[in-house]
Design a protein around this motif. Structure first.
Motif, short mmCIF file in Angstrom:
data_model
loop_
_atom_site.label_atom_id
_atom_site.label_comp_id
_atom_site.label_asym_id
_atom_site.label_seq_id
_atom_site.Cartn_x
_atom_site.Cartn_y
_atom_site.Cartn_z
N LEU A 161 -2.99 -1.41 -0.72
CA LEU A 161 -3.12 -1.79 -2.12
C LEU A 161 -2.18 -0.99 -3.02
O LEU A 161 -1.75 -1.49 -4.07
N ASP A 162 -1.84 0.24 -2.61
CA ASP A 162 -0.92 1.05 -3.42
C ASP A 162 0.54 0.74 -3.13
O ASP A 162 1.43 1.41 -3.65
N GLY A 163 0.79 -0.27 -2.28
CA GLY A 163 2.15 -0.66 -1.97
C GLY A 163 2.75 0.01 -0.75
O GLY A 163 3.90 -0.26 -0.39
N THR A 164 1.99 0.89 -0.08
CA THR A 164 2.49 1.58 1.10
C THR A 164 2.53 0.64 2.31
O THR A 164 1.48 0.12 2.71
N PRO A 165 3.69 0.42 2.90
CA PRO A 165 3.75 -0.42 4.10
C PRO A 165 3.24 0.35 5.31
O PRO A 165 3.47 1.56 5.44
N VAL A 166 2.55 -0.35 6.19
CA VAL A 166 2.04 0.25 7.42
C VAL A 166 2.70 -0.48 8.59
O VAL A 166 2.61 -1.71 8.68
N TYR A 167 3.34 0.28 9.47
CA TYR A 167 4.05 -0.30 10.60
C TYR A 167 3.26 -0.11 11.89
O TYR A 167 2.63 0.93 12.08
N ARG A 168 3.30 -1.10 12.75
CA ARG A 168 2.66 -0.99 14.05
C ARG A 168 3.75 -0.94 15.12
O ARG A 168 4.88 -1.38 14.91
N TYR A 169 3.37 -0.38 16.27
CA TYR A 169 4.31 -0.32 17.38
C TYR A 169 4.38 -1.69 18.03
O TYR A 169 3.36 -2.28 18.37
N GLN A 170 5.58 -2.20 18.19
CA GLN A 170 5.78 -3.50 18.80
C GLN A 170 6.12 -3.32 20.27
O GLN A 170 7.23 -2.91 20.62
#
Length: 258
Positions: free
Chosen positions: A21-30
């Motif tokens: 919600l604060d705009g922080t992107p969260v990345y996952r391991y592909q």
């Protein structure tokens, strides 16, 4: 750090999972077919960070270990500034928000960044996801730790281990590459765990034996059950004893040691 400046481009080990919600992107391991869930990046020039936007903030759903070979710099973890100095190892846990004020802050450092998921190491793959954060191999990732400093005589070893890990990952089809990657990552985690602040009191002989056994067998697949049998314990008993003495289980304590 480094691993999340990408957005799912071809060959990238990470992909954007969600945006908070604060705009922080969260990345996952592909996960890439046929390859262990481990990736290594060495960054030492400003060009290596050209993809980072100003005030870049992001989080991962995987673990990241950063070793600073030389230079200085800084970044933030959950809003707290963390300086980067030569010889330091920094552990970033899933969900922690990483911030980089400017590209120049990282460009002054030459460092290695290792991203991985727990199932990359047999001793962690057998642990319940609810308890892996308390495993002895991940001691540096504990909230009370986060970073440590490698003694100067050992710094060359760290650089060599990381270079070897990058070489094995660059040619995953080579005979024994997967086993070599697992062994090298385990060796790095043992060394990193030993940099974590020691618990008050004298070193526990059983805990020391567990670490010694893991280090002695880091070149081969080994589970918590294997370590327990070698030390003369059942997996369940060893898990109970370690949890009582350190707060960190060796495994999830299932009957087969998985």
């Amino acid at each position: 750090m480094g691993h999340s400046s990408v957005d799912g481009s071809p060959g990238s080990p990470t992909v954007l999972r969600t945006v908070r919600l604060d705009g922080t992107p969260v990345y996952r391991y592909q996960q890439r077919p046929g390859l262990p869930p481990v990736s290594v990046i060495r960054f030492d020039t400003e060009a290596a960070h050209a993809g980072l936007p100003p005030n870049h903030r992001h989080a991962h759903d995987f673990l990241v270990l950063v070793y600073v070979e030389e230079g200085t710099g800084s970044f933030t973890i959950d809003g707290a500034e963390r300086p980067l100095r030569a010889g330091e190892v920094h552990a970033v846990s899933p969900g922690q928000v990483i911030g980089v004020a400017t590209v120049a802050e990282l460009a002054r450092s030459r460092a290695w960044s290792v991203a991985f998921t727990p199932d990359a190491v047999p001793a962690l793959a057998s642990v319940s996801p609810l308890t892996w954060t308390h495993h002895p191999l991940l001691a540096l990732f504990a909230s009370s730790a986060g970073h440590g400093r490698v003694a100067e005589p050992d710094q060359a070893n760290w650089s060599a281990w990381l270079a070897d890990l990058a070489e094995e990952l660059a040619d995953p089809g080579r005979l024994g590459a997967r086993e070599a990657v697992t062994a090298l990552l385990t060796r790095l985690l043992v060394a990193a765990a030993r940099l974590a602040p020691a618990a008050p009191g004298m070193p526990d002989p059983l805990v020391e034996r567990v670490f010694a056994e893991i280090e002695a067998r880091f070149r081969e697949p080994v589970s918590a059950a294997d370590i327990a049998r070698t030390l003369g314990y059942t997996p369940g008993h060893l898990t109970t004893v370690l949890r009582r003495r350190t707060g960190r289980p060796c495994s999830n304590g299932s009957p087969n040691g998985a």
